[in-house]
Design an enzyme around this catalytic site. Structure first.
Site, mmCIF file in Angstrom:
data_model
loop_
_atom_site.group_PDB
_atom_site.id
_atom_site.type_symbol
_atom_site.label_atom_id
_atom_site.label_comp_id
_atom_site.label_asym_id
_atom_site.label_seq_id
_atom_site.Cartn_x
_atom_site.Cartn_y
_atom_site.Cartn_z
ATOM 1 C CD1 TRP A 132 -2.684 1.601 0.389
ATOM 2 C CD2 TRP A 132 -2.141 1.914 2.678
ATOM 3 N NE1 TRP A 132 -3.254 2.722 0.781
ATOM 4 C CE2 TRP A 132 -3.072 3.017 2.220
ATOM 5 C CE3 TRP A 132 -1.624 1.767 3.807
ATOM 6 C CZ2 TRP A 132 -3.910 3.685 3.133
ATOM 7 C CZ3 TRP A 132 -2.215 2.790 4.700
ATOM 8 C CH2 TRP A 132 -3.263 3.681 4.536
ATOM 9 C CG ASP A 213 -2.336 -2.764 7.036
ATOM 10 O OD1 ASP A 213 -3.556 -2.528 7.541
ATOM 11 O OD2 ASP A 213 -2.015 -1.869 6.176
ATOM 12 C CE LYS A 248 -10.692 1.138 3.086
ATOM 13 N NZ LYS A 248 -9.357 1.156 2.264
HETATM 14 N N1 PLP Z 1 -3.848 -0.552 5.172
HETATM 15 C C1 PLP Z 1 -4.280 -0.832 3.847
HETATM 16 C C2 PLP Z 1 -3.513 -2.030 3.295
HETATM 17 C C3 PLP Z 1 -5.141 -0.213 3.359
HETATM 18 O O1 PLP Z 1 -5.475 -0.439 1.866
HETATM 19 C C4 PLP Z 1 -5.605 1.286 3.733
HETATM 20 C C5 PLP Z 1 -6.736 1.960 3.200
HETATM 21 O O2 PLP Z 1 -6.781 2.009 2.024
HETATM 22 C C6 PLP Z 1 -5.536 1.088 5.177
HETATM 23 C C7 PLP Z 1 -4.719 0.344 5.847
HETATM 24 C C8 PLP Z 1 -5.967 2.388 5.907
HETATM 25 O O3 PLP Z 1 -7.340 2.450 6.258
HETATM 26 P P1 PLP Z 1 -8.076 3.766 6.911
HETATM 27 O O4 PLP Z 1 -8.943 4.248 5.898
HETATM 28 O O5 PLP Z 1 -8.786 3.051 7.884
HETATM 29 O O6 PLP Z 1 -6.991 4.609 7.306
#
Ligand code: PLP
Length: 392
Positions: A132, A213, A248
């Protein structure tokens, strides 16, 4: 008047490529354009609706909330406790698990990395590439060194297990391994249970700290199945971190709902780590925003709302799986789509092909070739596959 000219000393930062893509998509007049860029779930009508379970909980919350006074730095403890068995299972070693509510999964990642840097600023964090896009800036902001190994060979869509094993075998004890719990963003290429067991073994043997994560639980193989990796790691590794996002799987994106879970070797070290988590939270955001976490808690506390939420989440998951199956059925070279999980896959395309897909065919995707499968609907699957083969 004197000025130090602070702001002129700054370097210009690049704009987020995905935000630019959103603008380009909005300005495209074609009726049959396809948006596979933005990383949010979309239903068959192209909408990202508020869950019914969330709407119900919000109504109840508005009626019953007695105050808007501060929550503590730990946030909504009922929310944290409600998530715990969903992630770690009914037999979780709760006396060794501490943590707190955070502003989104992003906040959990940031706090986790800060805690790790506080405990061991010499640590290197290892991650499979691509990952990410926000992982490297979050970790480098706390000063930790990054090392990467290949996660996937995009030309074959095969996981690079040997490269990963070699990287972890060469890591220094005390190093950190960042892992995607499920629905890998951006490739959709997840580990099997046997591979998780192997990774857990390696981490335990080498004294590496797994930082998992988990941002898409329920969108891969199902709510329980998607926690398999975390649970395998938690059984084999005495210490680990899990950064969790509800943004999500509850569709709460803008409410910024997340949590950080910490597993310690014993209850005493768990309590010690918790004092550090609380002090770091206090220095970052003091206290997390309440609304979204309170809503998620109310859903988790009610059997009725939990059942509605699970049905809604499962409906989303099935829609994603159906789109993956549809792609694989239309185009043999996309057969890998059914092996991959969650909203994202990354196509092996050149930058020129990605531009041609956008300009000639109205298909918008990230510059990396990442596509959001939830941007597809049954009616545009074959149009997308035709565009792909025309551009390839
Ligand atoms: N980790 C991954 C792999 C993600 O794709 C995302 C969001 O796109 C997050 C963490 C972070 O999510 P949040 O919107 O809750 O900060």
């Amino acid at each position: 008047m004197k000025t130090f000219a602070y702001w002129s000393r700054l370097d210009e930062q690049p704009a987020d490529g995905l935000l630019k893509l959103i603008g380009m998509f909005a300005a495209d007049p074609r009726d049959d354009k396809i948006d596979l860029g933005v990383g949010v779930y979309k239903d068959e009508g192209g909408a990202t609706p508020v869950f019914e379970s969330v709407k119900s909980a919000e109504r109840q919350l508005v009626e019953s909330q007695p105050t808007k006074s501060y929550v503590g730095p730990e946030g909504d403890i009922g929310f944290f406790r409600g998530l715990l068995p969903i992630i770690f299972g009914a037999d979780a070693p709760t006396q060794r698990i501490v943590g707190l509510q955070t502003p989104g999964g992003t906040g959990a990642l940031r706090l986790g990395f800060e805690l790790l840097a506080r405990a061991n600023k010499e640590a290197t964090w290892h991650v499979g590439a691509p990952t990410w896009a926000n992982h490297p800036p979050i970790a480098s902001a706390v000063g930790l060194k990054m090392a990467s190994y290949p996660h996937i060979d995009l030309s074959t869509q095969a996981l690079c297990i040997d490269e990963m094993k070699a990287a972890l075998a060469a890591a220094t004890p005390g190093d950190i391994v960042l892992l995607h719990g499920c629905c890998h963003n951006p490739t959709g290429a997840d580990y099997s249970e046997a591979e998780w067991a192997m990774i857990a073994e390696l981490c335990a043997e080498r004294g590496l700290l797994p930082f998992i994560d988990l941002a898409y639980q329920g969108l891969g193989d199902g709510l329980e199945q998607d926690a398999a990796g975390v649970r395998i790691m938690a059984r084999k590794c005495p210490e680990l971190l899990v950064a969790y996002s509800c943004d999500k799987n509850f569709g709460l994106y803008r409410e910024r709902v997340g949590a950080l879970f910490l597993l310690a070797g014993d209850a005493e070290n768990a309590a010690l780590a918790q004092t550090n988590l609380l002090s770091l939270a206090r220095a970052n955001w003091s206290m997390p925003p309440d609304h979204g976490a309170a809503v998620a808690r109310m859903i988790l506390e009610s059997d009725e709302l939990t059942a509605v939420w699970k049905r809604e989440l499962e409906g989303m998951r099935q829609r994603i799986v159906a789109m993956r199956e549809g792609l694989a059925a239309l185009e043999p070279s996309l057969a890998f789509m059914t092996r991959q999980k969650g909203m994202f896959s990354t196509l092996h395309l050149t930058p020129e092909q990605i531009v041609a897909l956008r300009e000639v065919h109205g298909v918008y995707m990230a510059g990396s070739g990442r596509i959001n499968i939830a941007g597809l609907v049954p009616a545009n699957l074959s149009q997308f596959v035709r565009a792909l083969s025309a551009a390839s």
